[in-house]
Structure formats: structure tokens, C-alpha cells
Enzyme design. Structure first.
Site: not given
Ligand code: BGC
Length: 770
Positions: A230
Site C-alpha cells: 500500500d
Molecule cells: C490506500 C490504498 C490506495 C493507495 C493509493 C492508500 O492510502 O489505502 O487503498 O490504493 O493509497 O492511492
């Protein structure tokens, strides 16, 4: 993988290291020497969020217009794999058009508590339903040649301290509840990638978790794709490579190449370890290079968003007031009718191609209505003037259509909800409108359950969740009876927050989050504890009625059992019926839920039509995870298979005898109904402590660092600058950013190479040493 292995052999170490971290916020690097271009990975999941300007992972900066389909909370209420798959296909087509190689989604985390601020992005409290819908979505997107990244792996079920908390879950619960939806989606749909979560599981960050990313995901489930972090979730790159985490996003990282080189020199890592990750990434790049750009039919996708929404809204109550007649005199009350909440805030926020508001949709249909806002959509307070005006408008109509819902500041990625009720001002409005004495049709926009103490005092209650960009027309289709509602709840609606399974152990503010309710998530808890609910899992009414009988079971000769039944549309219009099948074992010697969803099937029935339905049951419904044999086993004996319309509207039950696979099950003994399981017994072993507190590390959170003198001196200015940058944001965005900033580990704060976390930590240590 052969082509990939061949390319990897020809790559130098620098080129390999470059591949392990992103090129920027949204791109992973290519392999120029092999003619493989950098590719874009971007959010998702209920539409495409492609940012061409400044990138961020919190939905702050605008993205290119794309169809905003209903978020997962509403899509899940369709219980319709075909429809969800079709939405996946449409999003895949939009990704192709925008040259996006991978969509970051779907999110398949289990709704452990209705308070999770990000539940709108997830499907269900039940792993079978969540896993099957996610699999359908993935097949849809990937069928168009676009990869998906199934997220957030795993046990990421709250937003409070999401970047630094440790989910403490016993292995059986982890496997049967929190990993199960991932397992179904991985095995059925083979996503190209999984995204590991921010949190720790039992004391180990997901990015470093070899048990999770290699033993379970690859060795047991046969996953062949790559794991991406993530955004900012990489804990320790050396451990992560060994654990099977292949790509750090975003990038570039000023520190990681150095850390890897040092580990190579010291023999803590080998080039073969690196090659495993690099090969998986090169394989993905090869596949992505075949994606074709194709234009898409914007209006066609909008109509698809409309159909998805209209077949998912859940009719909770109806005394016959719905469907409404075309020629009535209506009042439309509630500012959410004009300024709808149709998606959640955070990284999934789509910039829609258009927006169907409810008031405009009624006007376009030629409905005669007068409108009054009734409340301020941005506040929870009461506005007596608006209520007075709304009462006057309502008095001059035959039927009142009242739109209520949660303001956007109540729920979002990045923080959890603090309560389950609707804003006080809206409840006051509802009381005032009841006094008018006209039939009251209430529509609710929210990303998750709300308390509905008035539910038996209104004529009709339709739960709309967050409807996507076509919600206005989709709602008009349903309330005026163009089609009969067919959504069913994918989560239970409790009577109070105190009744919910994780009450007292959800988002406590402690870094250790104890999953004390164990297997008893959602309806499994309410059934076990014998608690009433406002609406049970699976509930949903229709304008027609269905009769279900003649349940039959196939002989349990193999691992798969089929249930079939006859279903007849006995009402006055065509409609969709949802058949749900649950399995329980009343005399179980092993701790297990009273019943678990084992299969479901949605089907369309014309007025008067009768059909026979066959439902394949999930073999896992009869099994439990046995820690001694380290596999799923069956306890010998009689099982009850119940078929019905919700988890608490079971029409017929049949029993089935299964032979056991072990002489003596080793799982914890049955827990008497009404009694809570003993977490410490299930956990089997001491509870791990959150990260050790010996001095500051890259994993210390911003708040932990600021609490020290040296930390405040070095990191203080960086944090201050970030907070100043938030001054221009609206309050909801600022709240999300602040939460993210303060519980962020230092290495995450430096994500995307904005500074070197290692040199900041060195400076702090030097100051401390003085
Ligand atoms: C979120 C993800 C997301 C990523 C990119 C993170 O903060 O938890 O679900 O895909 O950011 O935006």
C-alpha cells in the site's frame, strides 16, 4: 515466467533495484534495456482515478473524468456476480483508454465493525459473499487486459492507527474470516497483484510477513502474481524481499537501494532473493505491454452505473406506499436530494463524467413536486427555519419523499466513525414531518449502517448506500416502479453500537487491536449471542413476493454439496429473487458460528413464473481450520442446511450427514450460545506486543518521534510544513490528512522520496547522543 527469467538474467543490479521501487507516485519503472516501458498503477476500485497533475493517495487532487460506479457497499447489496463482473469490464475498458496498466482494487476487507470509516469501499461482513463478488469484479477488469491489485492484504479493518496498529487475530479466525475472501478471489480470479496492508498482523508488518505473503498466499493458494505495498506501507525492504513483497510504492526511495546493497554485502540477502521479485515484476511488464487503447461509450457506462445502483438499493420497509404513482403530488425534502452523497472520500474518489441528482431526475421524469432542503448537509445541527419551511412544503403534498444521510465528514478513508446515528438535525426534521401526517418515504444515503429508531413509523424506507454518479435516475427508476427493488443487505444493521461484535475492542486507540469476537463477525455474532437486530444480514424487500419450497440436497459424496429449491413469483410484478443457503451444526463439539452463508443465487422471475434453482455450496461451510493437522477438516455428523430470503428468514431446513476427516477435532470446544469466546484461549500463546519501545526507529510514528526532544527538533519543521499545507483543505480532508500524518511511521512519511527517512533518523540519533 520464462520470458521474464530470460530478461532478468540480462539485467544488471542497478536496473533490478530500480524496479523494486516505484518511478513516481503512480508509475512503476520499466526495463529500458528490454524495451519494457514504465506503467501506471492507479485507484480504483469503483471507477478510475487517474491523476495527471499532482499525485496523492487521499483523493485530494483532481483526476481525469471517469464513470463513478456505485462503491462496493452498494454493489455488494446486489449479490449479483454477473452485474459486478460487468462493472469490472467497463472499468477495465476505461483503464485501457487511459493507458492504465493496473487498477488498485477491489478492496475485500471484512466489515468487522460498522464504525470502520472505510467500509463503503468494502463488500461485506461475510467472507464468502465478499470473495465471490471480488472474484467477479477481478475477472471483469482483467478480461479487458488490465491488471488488478486485490487489497488490503490483510486484517486491515479499521482506519484508526491504520498505519501503525497491530491486528491480533487467532490463526483460525484469520484463515476462516479475514483471509478467506482473499483466498476465494485469488483462487477463482487470479488477480495480477495483491496490495499488502499498512498494519501489522500479530506484531509483523504485512510487507515483512513471510507467513502471509509466501507460505499462505503463494505456497498454499498458488498465487503467481506480485505483491505491491500500500502507498507508504513498506516496513523493511530487506525483510520484505525475503517475505515475498515485490514492489514498493510510491517511489523512488532514496534509502532502499543502499539498504539492499548492504544486506547483499553482509550476506543477509542474495541476488537470487532479489531475482524472485524482479522476475515477477518483469512478467507483469511483459503482459502489460499488450494492453490496447480503445475508446468507450461514456453514456453506455453511465447507464450501466444506473442499472447497478437500481438493482442494489435495499428496500427495508414498505407498507405499499412504494412504488409511487407517476401523477401524484409530491414534496421532496432534504438537501441530499440536490447535493447527493454518491461516493466516499479518500483514495477511491472518482471525478465523475456526469452526476444525476435526485431532484433533477424527478424533474426529467415530469414528476410534480415541491422541494425544501430541510437541513444543512454539511452540519449535524438543527435549523428551525429550514424545518418550518419543509413542514409547509410537505403539508401541501400527498406524499413526502424525504432524503436523509450521513454528511461526508462522518465517514471517510483515514478515520473511523464515532457513532452510528444520523445527524440530530435530520432526526428532528423527520419528527417534524411525521406530524404532517402524510405518507413518508425515506431514502437514506450512507456508506454503512445507521441507527433507524424511526423505521416502523415511516411508510417506506429505502437504503441507498452511496449510489454512484447515476444515483438520481436509478432511484427514480425504483421509487416509481420501473423495476422492483432487489438489493439485500451484505451486512447486519444493529440496534445499538453496544450490540456490535467488536464493541470495546475496535479502534480503541491502542496499537494492539484484539479481535476478541474471533469467528463471530457480523450476523454470526448476533445469532450466537441471541441478539435482535434492526435488519438482519441478507434482508431486502421487493414490490412482488416469492414462495420458496421443495428444498433438496445432493448426496454428500464428494466435497461439494448442492442445494436446490423451487421458487415462484407470487406477486403482482416481475422481480429478482435472492436465494440464500446457510449451514450450521447444532451439536458441534467444535467452536463454530450458529450458521454461515454457504451459497446464494439471484434470479429474475416474471410475474407468476416458477423456477427450480440450484446452488452450489461452499465446502468450507462444513469445515473448520484444525491447528493440529494445519488444514481444513470436517467434523463427523449431522449438518443443517437452511434455505431462505435472509439469515433470519429461513424457510426450509434439511439435514445432511457427513463423515469426518479427523478422529478428534483439535479446534477449541463449542462455546455455549450467548457466551463470548475466550480470546486468550483461542490465541494459543502470549499476545505479541506492539513494536518494541527501545529507542526511535524508522517504524516509530510521527507522534512518538515528536514526543522526544531531539525528534521534535528535527522532525518538527517537516510536520509543521505539512500541517500548514493543510490549511487550504476542507475540514473533512484536513481531518483525514491529520490522522494520516500523526500515526504515520517515519519511513512512511518519507514515501515517494520526499526526504530520506534514514538521514532524518540519523540526525535525531546524533542529537540524542550529544
Ligand atoms: C490506500 C490504498 C490506495 C493507495 C493509493 C492508500 O492510502 O489505502 O487503498 O490504493 O493509497 O492511492
Amino acid at each position: 515466467m520464462e520470458d521474464a527469467a530470460c530478461i532478468v538474467e540480462s539485467m544488471g543490479l542497478d536496473e533490478k533495484l530500480a524496479l523494486l521501487s516505484g518511478r513516481d507516485f503512480w508509475h512503476m519503472n520499466g526495463v529500458p534495456s528490454a524495451g519494457l516501458d514504465a506503467v501506471m498503477l492507479t485507484d480504483g476500485p469503483h471507477g478510475l482515478r487517474k491523476q495527471v497533475g499532482k499525485g496523492d493517495h487521499l483523493g485530494l487532487n483532481e483526476s481525469v473524468p471517469a464513470t463513478c460506479f456505485p462503491p462496493a457497499c452498494l454493489m455488494a447489496s446486489s449479490w449479483d456476480e454477473d452485474a459486478v463482473g460487468a462493472v469490472g469490464e467497463a472499468i477495465g475498458v476505461e483503464c485501457c483508454q487511459e493507458d492504465v496498466a493496473m487498477l488498485l482494487g477491489p478492496g475485500v476487507n471484512i466489515k468487522r465493525s460498522p464504525l470502520c470509516g472505510r467500509n463503503f469501499e468494502y463488500y461485506s461482513e461475510d467472507p464468502l459473499l465478499a470473495g465471490r463478488l471480488a472474484a467477479a469484479f477481478i475477472k471483469g477488469v482483467q478480461g479487458k487486459g488490465v491488471a488488478t491489485s486485490l487489497k488490503h492484504f490483510a486484517a486491515n479493518n479499521q482506519e484508526t492507527l491504520r498505519l501503525s496498529s497491530s491486528s491480533l487475530v487467532d490463526e483460525r479466525t484469520l484463515r476462516e474470516v479475514y483471509l478467506r475472501a482473499f483466498e476465494i478471489a485469488v483462487k477463482e480470479a487470479r488477480p495480477a497483484s495483491l496490495m499488502c496492508s499498512y498494519n501489522m498482523i500479530n506484531g509483523t508488518y504485512s510487507s515483512d510477513n513471510a507467513w502471509l505473503l509466501t507460505k499462505v498466499l503463494r505456497d498454499e493458494w498458488g498465487f503467481e502474481g506480485f505483491v505491491v505495498t500500500d502507498w507508504g506501507a513498506m516496513s523493511d525492504i530487506v525483510k520484505a524481499i525475503k517475505a515475498g513483497c515485490d514492489l514498493e510504492m510510491p517511489g523512488p526511495s532514496p534509502d532502499n537501494a543502499g539498504l539492499i546493497r548492504k544486506a547483499l554485502e553482509e550476506g543477509r540477502l542474495s541476488e537470487a532473493d532479489i531475482d524472485k521479485c524482479v522476475t515477477r515484476l518483469v512478467h507483469f511488464l511483459i503482459k502489460s505491454s499488450h494492453t490496447k487503447k480503445a475508446p468507450y461509450d461514456e453514456d453506455g457506462h453511465h447507464q450501466m452505473a444506473r442499472r447497478m445502483a437500481s438493482s442494489s438499493f435495499v428496500l427495508l420497509e414498505n407498507d405499499g406506499t412504494l412504488p409511487l404513482k407517476a401523477d401524484g403530488r409530491y414534496s421532496l425534502i432534504g438537501s441530499l436530494a440536490h447535493e447527493p452523497r454518491y461516493q466516499g472520500a479518500g483514495s477511491s474518489k472518482i471525478n465523475p463524467t456526469k452526476l444525476d441528482r435526485i431532484d433533477e431526475a424527478l424533474t426529467a421524469r415530469g414528476v410534480q413536486y415541491s422541494y425544501a432542503p430541510g437541513y444543512d448537509v454539511h452540519s449535524s445541527g438543527t435549523d428551525e427555519d429550514l424545518i418550518r419551511e419543509a413542514k409547509a412544503v410537505a403539508s401541501a403534498s400527498d406524499v413526502v419523499i424525504l432524503v436523509l444521510g450521513l454528511p461526508s465528514g462522518y465517514e471517510s478513508e483515514g478515520f473511523d466513525r464515532s457513532r452510528l446515528d444520523l445527524p440530530e438535525g435530520q432526526l428532528r426534521l423527520l419528527d417534524a414531518l411525521k406530524e404532517v401526517g402524510r405518507p413518508l418515504v425515506v431514502l437514506i444515503e450512507a456508506g454503512g449502517p445507521v441507527l433507524l429508531p424511526f423505521r416502523k413509523e415511516v411508510s417506506s424506507l429505502l437504503f441507498c448506500y452511496l449510489g454512484g454518479q447515476a444515483l438520481g435516475t436509478a432511484l427514480a427508476d425504483v421509487i416509481f416502479g420501473d423495476l422492483s427493488p432487489s438489493g439485500h443487505l451484505a451486512e447486519s444493521f444493529p440496534l445499538s453500537i453496544e450490540d456490535t461484535p467488536a464493541y470495546g475492542s475496535f479502534a480503541t486507540g491502542e496499537r494492539n487491536v484484539e479481535y476478541r469476537e474471533a469467528l463471530l463477525v457480523g450476523y454470526k455474532w448476533y445469532d450466537h449471542m441471541g441478539l435482535d437486530v434492526a435488519y438482519p444480514f441478507g434482508h431486502g424487500l421487493s414490490y412482488t413476493s416469492f414462495h420458496l419450497d421443495a428444498v433438496r440436497l445432493s448426496k454428500a459424496e464428494g466435497p461439494v454439496v448442492y442445494a436446490s429449491c423451487d421458487i415462484t413469483n407470487t406477486g403482482d410484478c416481475d422481480g429478482d429473487a435472492l436465494i440464500q443457503v446457510y449451514v450450521g451444526k447444532a451439536d458441534s463439539q467444535v467452536f463454530r458460528p450458529v450458521r454461515s452463508l454457504a451459497g446464494f443465487r439471484k434470479l429474475h422471475l416474471l410475474k407468476g413464473q416458477k423456477r427450480t434453482v440450484l446452488v452450489k455450496l461452499d465446502p468450507r461451510a462444513f469445515q473448520y481450520w484444525d491447528f493440529k493437522t494445519a488444514s481444513y477438516e470436517v467434523e463427523e455428523g449431522e449438518y443443517q442446511v437452511s434455505v431462505g430470503f435472509s439469515s433470519r428468514d429461513l424457510v426450509e431446513e434439511k439435514s445432511l450427514y457427513l463423515n469426518g476427516t479427523v478422529c478428534k477435532p483439535s479446534a477449541a470446544p463449542a462455546v455455549p450460545r450467548g457466551r463470548k469466546p475466550v480470546f486468550e484461549d483461542l490465541f494459543q500463546g502470549p499476545l505479541p506486543l506492539p513494536t518494541p519501545k527501545e529507542g526511535l526507529t524508522l517504524n516509530s510514528t510521527v507522534d512518538e518521534i515528536l514526543a522526544t526532544e531531539a525528534g521534535a527538533e528535527v522532525l518538527g519543521p517537516i510536520v509543521k510544513a505539512s500541517e500548514e499545507a493543510m490549511a487550504s483543505l476542507d475540514p473533512e480532508e484536513a481531518a483525514m490528512m491529520k490522522a494520516a500524518l500523526h500515526d504515520q511511521p517515519l519511513r512512511g512519511l518519507a514515501m515517494g522520496g520526499v526526504f530520506s527517512a534514514i538521514s532524518v533518523l540519523d540526525q535525531i540519533h546524533q542529537l540524542e547522543a550529544k
